[in-house]
Write a protein that holds these residues in place. Sequence first.
Motif, short mmCIF file in Angstrom:
data_model
loop_
_atom_site.label_atom_id
_atom_site.label_comp_id
_atom_site.label_asym_id
_atom_site.label_seq_id
_atom_site.Cartn_x
_atom_site.Cartn_y
_atom_site.Cartn_z
N SER A 1 -8.54 48.01 22.44
CA SER A 1 -7.27 48.07 23.15
C SER A 1 -6.31 49.10 22.59
O SER A 1 -5.25 49.33 23.18
CB SER A 1 -6.61 46.69 23.13
OG SER A 1 -6.25 46.36 21.82
N SER B 1 -4.78 51.78 24.95
CA SER B 1 -3.85 51.24 25.94
C SER B 1 -2.56 50.76 25.30
O SER B 1 -1.49 50.87 25.89
CB SER B 1 -4.50 50.07 26.70
OG SER B 1 -5.59 50.55 27.44
N GLY C 1 -0.45 53.62 25.10
CA GLY C 1 0.16 53.91 26.40
C GLY C 1 1.38 53.04 26.66
O GLY C 1 2.46 53.54 26.98
N MET D 1 -7.02 45.89 26.71
CA MET D 1 -7.12 47.30 27.10
C MET D 1 -6.68 47.48 28.55
O MET D 1 -5.88 48.36 28.88
CB MET D 1 -8.57 47.77 26.93
CG MET D 1 -8.88 49.14 27.47
SD MET D 1 -10.55 49.62 26.99
CE MET D 1 -11.26 49.92 28.59
N ARG E 1 -2.64 48.76 29.69
CA ARG E 1 -2.55 49.94 30.55
C ARG E 1 -1.74 49.61 31.80
O ARG E 1 -0.93 50.42 32.28
CB ARG E 1 -3.96 50.44 30.90
CG ARG E 1 -3.99 51.77 31.65
CD ARG E 1 -3.41 52.91 30.85
NE ARG E 1 -4.25 53.28 29.71
CZ ARG E 1 -3.84 54.08 28.72
NH1 ARG E 1 -2.62 54.57 28.72
NH2 ARG E 1 -4.65 54.36 27.73
N ALA F 1 1.85 49.71 30.92
CA ALA F 1 2.30 51.10 30.80
C ALA F 1 2.65 51.67 32.18
O ALA F 1 3.64 52.38 32.34
CB ALA F 1 1.22 51.95 30.11
N LYS F 2 1.84 51.35 33.17
CA LYS F 2 2.07 51.90 34.52
C LYS F 2 3.24 51.19 35.19
O LYS F 2 4.04 51.80 35.90
CB LYS F 2 0.81 51.75 35.37
CG LYS F 2 -0.30 52.69 34.92
CD LYS F 2 -1.58 52.41 35.69
CE LYS F 2 -2.70 53.32 35.20
NZ LYS F 2 -4.01 52.81 35.59
N ALA G 1 2.20 57.16 31.45
CA ALA G 1 1.42 55.92 31.43
C ALA G 1 -0.02 56.14 31.00
O ALA G 1 -0.68 55.22 30.52
CB ALA G 1 1.46 55.26 32.80
N GLY G 2 -0.52 57.36 31.16
CA GLY G 2 -1.92 57.62 30.81
C GLY G 2 -2.12 57.99 29.35
O GLY G 2 -3.24 58.26 28.91
N PHE H 1 -5.32 57.56 26.39
CA PHE H 1 -6.56 57.20 27.11
C PHE H 1 -7.79 57.48 26.25
O PHE H 1 -7.92 58.57 25.71
CB PHE H 1 -6.62 57.99 28.43
CG PHE H 1 -7.82 57.67 29.26
CD1 PHE H 1 -8.00 56.40 29.79
CD2 PHE H 1 -8.78 58.63 29.51
CE1 PHE H 1 -9.10 56.09 30.55
CE2 PHE H 1 -9.91 58.33 30.28
CZ PHE H 1 -10.06 57.06 30.79
#
Lengths: 258, 384
Positions: free
Chosen positions: B99, B102, B105, B176, B180, B183-184, B303-304, B307
């Motif tokens: 994780s 993420s 992120g 993970m 993510r 984050a988005k 957000a990415g 990665f």
Amino acid sequence: MSDEIVLKTEDLTKHYGGVHALEGADFELKSGEHVAIMGDNGAGKSTFVRQITGVEQKTRGRIWLYGDEVNFAGPLDAREAGIETVFQTLALADDLDVPDNLFLGREMTKWNWLGPFRLLDYKRMREATVAGLERTAVKIPNIRNTIRNMSGGQRQCVAIARTATFHSRLTIMDEPTAALGVQETAQVENIVRQLKEAGEPLILISHNMRQVMDLVDRIIVFRRGRIVANLDRRETDGQDVVAYITGAKTGADYAGAA
Amino acid sequence: MTDKSHGTGGLTFDKSKRAWPNEFNIFIALLLIIFIFEALGQLLPYMKGQSMLFDFNTKRDGTILNMARIKIIILQVSIIGIIALGVTQVIIVGGIDLSSGSIVGATAMISMSFAQTELVNGNPNPKAIFGSWAMDLPIILPIAVGLVCGVIAGSINGLLIAYTRIPPFIATLGMMVSARGVAKWWSKGNPISFPTDEYAAISNGNLIDGLTFGLFSDSWVMTQVFDGQNPAIYFLLLAILFHFVMKYTVYGKHTYAIGSNEDAARMSGINVAWHKVMVYAMAGMLAGFAAILLTSRNVTAQAGMGFVYELDAIAMAVIGGVSLAGGRGSIIGTVLGAMIFGVIISGFTYLKLDAFYQEMVKGGIIVAAVVLDQWRQRRAAMKA
């Protein structure tokens, strides 16, 4: 041999769900005494040990250590009370060296205000380790070696040396020589004799009849979760013990047991 | 007389027979890989006799070393290297952490949103997330928020693993995906930009110059070695700190013990569940710190970010000799593993190989490192 009672259990019982692994065990160990526990696989020997060492919680019954009733919440409680156990599975961390293993879970430390990050006092632990190994006459070429690189006998000796390092009040060994060769077995048996001379009380779980007859004062036989015999080693022989183990005979005091 | 033999019962051992520490082998491997790239640079016709690490033609750096490249090698591995320091502890305790990328992120987005500045060239911040109450906050706040986010995510990992007894692979796989998602969701997918100057200086400033009160600002070391290298300096400082923690504290000893034989650790009275929570929380915190360095360096958060960093971090640890079986490995090994990782990536760029090939070979190196670990274990088992 004084008559002080080291360990006493009364009606010690353990059920795993519907399985009655241990049923009403009454047991006494006197100061300086070496007692063997024998029995077939699944007879309740290891279950009995797991209850008095706090590894598992008993279903019923009471335990006294040196006259004080004890209720161990975990193995560390039992250790702190002075019960040292050499487990069947050895309970050694393969990637650590001898002092690390001896002091695992009770490290000598300094700067204790750092909490979990307090510093290890390697020097003191090494000195105490050497002293403990010398006391049990354990021979190890390099105590800085990891357990992984040691022979089975050396590993067993390290496990046993833990008892000597911590001035235990009661030592329990669960099949200490089951996986060892002839010479290594002899080495472990010598350590057991040393403990006897030093007057340290011992409970030995073993399948090895010769070893039991050689080493202990008294033999307790378990069968199907119950104690079925309490035999003085000088008044019994191998055949007799086997008869109790297999169920051909049951001790007079235990007629209702099995 | 000091007894240095550490033997009992009259036995001693021959020190000359002692095996080399594993880290030494990894260091040799690092030198070997550098030598191979150096040799390829000299031998491949299209390279025209260039050198990877040395700079014989120009003396503009005041050294024959190619400082620019060496700095890039260290810089590009240092942020993931910080994550790898946490991942190393997780693997030693017998787990795995998928994780961390993420978490980087999610932490990047959250901490950056508290690090924004109100006015950009006199205009309101076009990427503002919160109102003016969250603008130009003292620098300690976004840093604290970032570290706390990492600790929370890591603790959730640890609590799941320790108390529900699900495999670490599954627990951290869940984190993970979820982290993510966080984050988005945080800015509905928008990048967060324009931090305060202080925040940008975390990575882009000169930490050592600051620590020495600007006394040596004009020296060669300060301008050529330490300038713009803050992530690398943090990486090395943290590596030293955690080397010490793993080797000389109860925390480190218990981490090795649990990874080596969990039952033994439990029977010895170590609170295994709680210790695992601490280790995963520590890994989360280091991932959070990596996110702060990353957003500070890029002066933006997306957000990415982060990665597949988790796989690079695991690769660094494994190349550095950390055993996936748990109980074995070291921080020094992971630092060397990170260096090998950096040298290989820079080496490919230097040899002008396409990025496609880099990824293919990177995968191969990870597998090779695990094969090597297995082989080492078998050999050790045969000796015993």
